[in-house]
Design a protein around this motif. Structure first.
Motif, PDB file in Angstrom:
ATOM      1  N   GLU A  35       0.830  -1.204   0.000  1.00  0.00           N
ATOM      2  CA  GLU A  35       0.000   0.000   0.000  1.00  0.00           C
ATOM      3  C   GLU A  35       0.867   1.257   0.000  1.00  0.00           C
ATOM      4  O   GLU A  35       0.583   2.213  -0.712  1.00  0.00           O
ATOM      5  CB  GLU A  35      -0.948   0.021   1.203  1.00  0.00           C
ATOM      6  N   GLU A  39       1.035   4.107  -2.951  1.00  0.00           N
ATOM      7  CA  GLU A  39       0.791   5.517  -2.649  1.00  0.00           C
ATOM      8  C   GLU A  39       1.976   6.389  -3.080  1.00  0.00           C
ATOM      9  O   GLU A  39       1.790   7.491  -3.590  1.00  0.00           O
ATOM     10  CB  GLU A  39       0.497   5.719  -1.157  1.00  0.00           C
ATOM     11  N   ILE A  42       1.719   6.746  -6.799  1.00  0.00           N
ATOM     12  CA  ILE A  42       0.587   7.604  -7.158  1.00  0.00           C
ATOM     13  C   ILE A  42       0.968   9.068  -6.977  1.00  0.00           C
ATOM     14  O   ILE A  42       0.631   9.910  -7.812  1.00  0.00           O
ATOM     15  CB  ILE A  42      -0.671   7.227  -6.340  1.00  0.00           C
ATOM     16  N   LYS A  64      -5.204   3.774 -12.647  1.00  0.00           N
ATOM     17  CA  LYS A  64      -6.046   2.571 -12.526  1.00  0.00           C
ATOM     18  C   LYS A  64      -5.176   1.342 -12.268  1.00  0.00           C
ATOM     19  O   LYS A  64      -5.499   0.507 -11.411  1.00  0.00           O
ATOM     20  CB  LYS A  64      -6.871   2.380 -13.783  1.00  0.00           C
ATOM     21  N   ARG A  67      -3.850   1.299  -8.668  1.00  0.00           N
ATOM     22  CA  ARG A  67      -4.882   1.012  -7.654  1.00  0.00           C
ATOM     23  C   ARG A  67      -5.336  -0.433  -7.688  1.00  0.00           C
ATOM     24  O   ARG A  67      -5.867  -0.934  -6.704  1.00  0.00           O
ATOM     25  CB  ARG A  67      -6.053   1.970  -7.840  1.00  0.00           C
TER      26      ARG A  67
END
Length: 69
Positions: A35, A39, A42, A64, A67
């Motif tokens: 995770e 992040e 991202i 996309k 995630r």
């Protein structure tokens, strides 16, 4: 004779198994959880989109993909 071999095996495992756990801990500590990794990427993706390095379509596609992982 058999007892000596068993003692050697047990001693070897006593060093190998903790070594594996320590190595795994060190690697997880440096890379973080999946995770945290997503992040981080991202945030980089958002910066590239804001600076105009990538277009909207590329941004949406990569976002996309990140995630889903």
């Amino acid at each position: 004779m058999f007892e000596d071999q068993m003692i050697k095996v047990a001693t070897g495992l006593a060093f190998i198994i903790p070594g594996i756990f320590i190595l795994r801990w060190l690697l997880n500590r440096s890379t973080g959880s999946p995770e945290e990794w997503a992040e981080h990427h991202i945030r980089i993706l958002k910066q590239k989109h804001a600076s105009g390095e990538i277009d909207d379509e590329t941004y949406q596609t990569r976002l996309k993909e990140l995630r889903e992982e």
